[in-house]
Design a protein around this motif. Structure first.
Motif, PDB file in Angstrom:
ATOM      1  N   ARG A 177       7.120   1.491   7.236  1.00  0.00           N
ATOM      2  CA  ARG A 177       7.323   1.468   5.788  1.00  0.00           C
ATOM      3  C   ARG A 177       8.673   0.855   5.498  1.00  0.00           C
ATOM      4  N   ASP A 204      -1.199   5.249   6.712  1.00  0.00           N
ATOM      5  CA  ASP A 204      -2.228   5.324   7.748  1.00  0.00           C
ATOM      6  C   ASP A 204      -3.292   4.248   7.559  1.00  0.00           C
ATOM      7  N   ASP A 205      -3.546   3.869   6.314  1.00  0.00           N
ATOM      8  CA  ASP A 205      -4.473   2.783   6.043  1.00  0.00           C
ATOM      9  C   ASP A 205      -3.927   1.473   6.608  1.00  0.00           C
ATOM     10  N   THR A 261       0.839  -1.190   0.000  1.00  0.00           N
ATOM     11  CA  THR A 261       0.000   0.000   0.000  1.00  0.00           C
ATOM     12  C   THR A 261       0.875   1.241   0.000  1.00  0.00           C
ATOM     13  N   ASP A 262       0.384   2.287  -0.632  1.00  0.00           N
ATOM     14  CA  ASP A 262       1.049   3.586  -0.587  1.00  0.00           C
ATOM     15  C   ASP A 262       0.518   4.419   0.573  1.00  0.00           C
ATOM     16  N   ARG A 263      -0.580   3.953   1.183  1.00  0.00           N
ATOM     17  CA  ARG A 263      -1.238   4.715   2.256  1.00  0.00           C
ATOM     18  C   ARG A 263      -0.878   4.106   3.614  1.00  0.00           C
ATOM     19  N   SER A 287       6.092   1.351  -1.450  1.00  0.00           N
ATOM     20  CA  SER A 287       4.752   0.770  -1.569  1.00  0.00           C
ATOM     21  C   SER A 287       4.579  -0.476  -0.697  1.00  0.00           C
TER      22      SER A 287
END
Length: 134
Positions: free
Chosen positions: A86, A15-16, A11-13, A92
């Motif tokens: 991350r 916080d998600d 994921t690039d998000r 990603s």
């Protein structure tokens, strides 16, 4: 024995990924008692930059109660830290890791903690596996 239970989330998000980790933990009976934003803390205190990195202090009350009932000092190892970070080599990818609770049995050499640690490990594995690389 491995020190950590881990998976990756594509994921690039960031916080998600943190929110998905909270939900997966909750589905296994863990609440998040503390959250440390290492990225913000190191920037504010030292002026240092690093990739997104959060430490979630997760606790399953019934398991914590059982563990403290066996050895009051076990609170030194609680709550269970879950790291959401991350991957510095790939923007990603987010890595989610938790210390394997069975390590606490090795640290304390208290055999009565074995079934509690095994149950905690099973629940943490289920939470982390639910996030697995999707």
């Amino acid at each position: 024995m491995n020190l950590a239970i881990s998976t990756t989330v594509r994921t690039d998000r960031f916080d998600d990924a943190v929110e998905r980790t909270r939900v997966a933990l909750a589905e296994q009976g863990f609440g998040v008692l503390t959250e440390i934003d290492m990225t913000a803390t190191l920037k504010a205190k030292l002026g240092e930059d690093m990739e997104d990195y959060r430490i979630l202090g997760a606790c399953n009350p019934s398991l914590a109660h059982g563990a403290v009932g066996v050895d009051r000092r076990i609170g030194l190892l609680l709550p269970c830290n879950v790291i959401v970070r991350r991957d510095p080599a790939d923007d990603s990818t987010v890595i989610v890791e938790a210390m394997d609770p069975e390590v606490m049995v090795q640290v304390t050499a208290e055999p009565d903690l074995e079934p509690i640690a095994a149950e905690a490990a099973t629940k943490l594995r289920a939470a982390i596996d639910a996030l697995g690389d999707r």
